[in-house]
Design a protein around this motif. Structure first.
Motif, PDB file in Angstrom:
ATOM      1  N   ARG A  70      -7.897  80.202  72.423  1.00 33.51           N
ATOM      2  CA  ARG A  70      -7.695  80.892  73.704  1.00 33.51           C
ATOM      3  C   ARG A  70      -8.063  79.981  74.872  1.00 33.51           C
ATOM      4  N   VAL A  71      -9.118  79.174  74.713  1.00 39.60           N
ATOM      5  CA  VAL A  71      -9.455  78.181  75.730  1.00 39.60           C
ATOM      6  C   VAL A  71      -8.288  77.206  75.901  1.00 39.60           C
ATOM      7  N   ASP A  79      -5.310  78.932  77.791  1.00 39.57           N
ATOM      8  CA  ASP A  79      -5.486  79.041  79.239  1.00 39.57           C
ATOM      9  C   ASP A  79      -5.412  77.671  79.905  1.00 39.57           C
ATOM     10  N   ALA A 121      -2.089  84.560  77.247  1.00 41.89           N
ATOM     11  CA  ALA A 121      -2.356  83.594  78.317  1.00 41.89           C
ATOM     12  C   ALA A 121      -1.121  83.345  79.175  1.00 41.89           C
ATOM     13  N   LEU A 136     -13.517  82.604  81.135  1.00 36.61           N
ATOM     14  CA  LEU A 136     -13.317  83.397  79.921  1.00 36.61           C
ATOM     15  C   LEU A 136     -14.609  84.021  79.410  1.00 36.61           C
ATOM     16  N   TYR A 137     -15.632  83.179  79.177  1.00 37.07           N
ATOM     17  CA  TYR A 137     -16.873  83.708  78.602  1.00 37.07           C
ATOM     18  C   TYR A 137     -18.114  83.027  79.153  1.00 37.07           C
TER      19      TYR A 137
END
Length: 401
Positions: A108-109, A112, A145, A287-288
């Protein structure tokens, strides 16, 4: 606001886990979930992990945030494990790595990051090509994304082999602004990997086309070995200017619930990768913010100790040998039970998974009549096979065929 929502379909594997759990039959077999299991169906904590975890408990002095990049020691050690200590890109200081919440977090990183990078391309729209088939969650992660997902041919369900010529033909049409996702080893879900010669050809094609390779490495060490499974990663890194690597410690360290992985980016030089890294860190922040620390500390303790690293390699070999042995055992039992067809393809595949080659109706019959649980595509987790259930499994498959 909630009234505008429509229900999303349940994940087929998670639903399968619930059905298996609720099945009262003593002879039931779970071939759905993709986790390693020992002979008694248990997913153990590795001995080296227990030792490293105890060291963590004894020496940890704070629970303060670890920082967006994660542990520098973990990042370096995992980068060296994947790319190799002597990789020219690593020696030239062209690689940057961040710790992530598992391999899924790494992807996911990366997604994006790709989407942000695409705003500077000629089309302004990110496109990623994934294998047909690929891990079910790949498409959802990239589409979430805002990336367009396309597919290239990969697995031939009829011949149980790789569509390599078709794969190459499709990739020759990929533009330089696009991204191509490749599985480093132990292809999920087919188990059909590229050979070293095929990797060489894909690397050359990547150089010619100029697209960015994104390599997903969730199973390093589960195929042929730590170095052997990283062949494609290292070959690619030595040949191209830019690439992305997503790696996971869930399987090879057995740290499923600790959620620790990494996302590495490689640039053409140190200056350009520093700029890209600043964007990657911004993505992480949005994101986190901060990655988990516990799993990373376990991994860096193991990889940083010659004794614990050797113990880990030994335990990893036990898991790899069990999976490869299960493949041989299943094929032998299918032959013994008179199952029609040739199942040698199961032995030729690598890692946790294989397509059994039965249709959806037969999958349903195996579940209904025999308590054997697998996803509709007939993808099975080889680790779910054991001495106590292989006869029932092979006889059931022979009967349904």
């Amino acid at each position: 606001m909630f009234d505008t929502l429509t229900a999303m379909p349940a994940d087929p594997i998670l639903g399968l886990m619930t059905k298996y759990r609720d099945d009262p039959r003593a002879y039931k077999i779970d071939l759905g979930v993709g986790v390693y299991k020992d002979e008694i169906g248990h997913t153990p904590i590795l001995t080296c992990v227990k030792k490293a975890e105890q060291h963590r408990i004894d020496t940890e002095t704070t629970k303060v945030y670890i920082g967006p990049t994660g542990s520098a020691d973990f990042n370096l050690l995992l980068t060296q494990l994947a790319f190799g200590h002597d990789n020219p890109a690593l020696l030239a200081n062209r690689i940057r790595t961040v710790s992530t919440p598992g391999g899924t977090g790494a992807l996911r990183v990366a997604a994006d990051f790709i989407q942000r990078a695409s705003t500077r391309t000629s089309s302004g729209q990110a496109v990623i090509w994934v294998s047909d088939p690929t891990w079910a969650n790949h498409t959802g992660l990239f589409e979430a994304a805002g990336i367009i997902v396309k597919t290239y041919p990969y697995y031939d369900y009829d011949s149980k082999s790789l569509k390599f010529d078709e794969m190459k033909a499709a990739l020759t049409k990929v533009g330089p602004d696009d991204v191509v996702l490749l599985h480093a080893c132990c292809h999920n879900p087919s188990g059909m990997d590229l050979s070293t010669d095929q990797w060489d050809q894909i690397v050359e094609l990547t150089k010619d086309q100029g697209f960015t390779p994104l390599i997903d490495m969730a199973y390093q060490g589960f195929g042929d070995g730590i170095n052997e499974d990283a062949y494609g990663v290292r070959k690619m890194a030595a040949a191209v200017d830019t690439m992305i690597l997503c790696s996971s410690c869930s399987k090879n360290f057995g740290l499923y619930r600790e959620r620790i992985g990494a996302c590495s980016i490689m640039g053409k030089d140190s200056a350009s990768v520093n700029v890209a890294f600043s964007v990657l860190l911004y993505v992480v922040r949005c994101l986190y913010s901060m990655p988990p620390a516990h799993g990373a500390a376990i991994v860096e303790t193991i990889l940083g100790s010659p004794e614990l690293k050797q113990e880990w390699l030994d335990e990893l070999k036990v898991m790899r040998d069990r999976i490869n042995g299960n493949r041989i055992m299943l094929v032998n039992k299918l032959t013994e039970k008179g199952a029609p067809g040739n199942f040698d393809f199961i032995v030729q595949q690598k890692g946790m998974f294989s397509f059994l080659g039965v249709n959806q109706e037969q999958v349903a019959l195996l579940q209904q009549n025999n308590g054997i649980y697998m996803v509709d595509s007939s993808r099975i987790s080889i680790a779910g096979i054991g001495l106590t259930n292989v006869d029932h499994l092979a006889e059931s498959i022979a009967n349904v065929l």
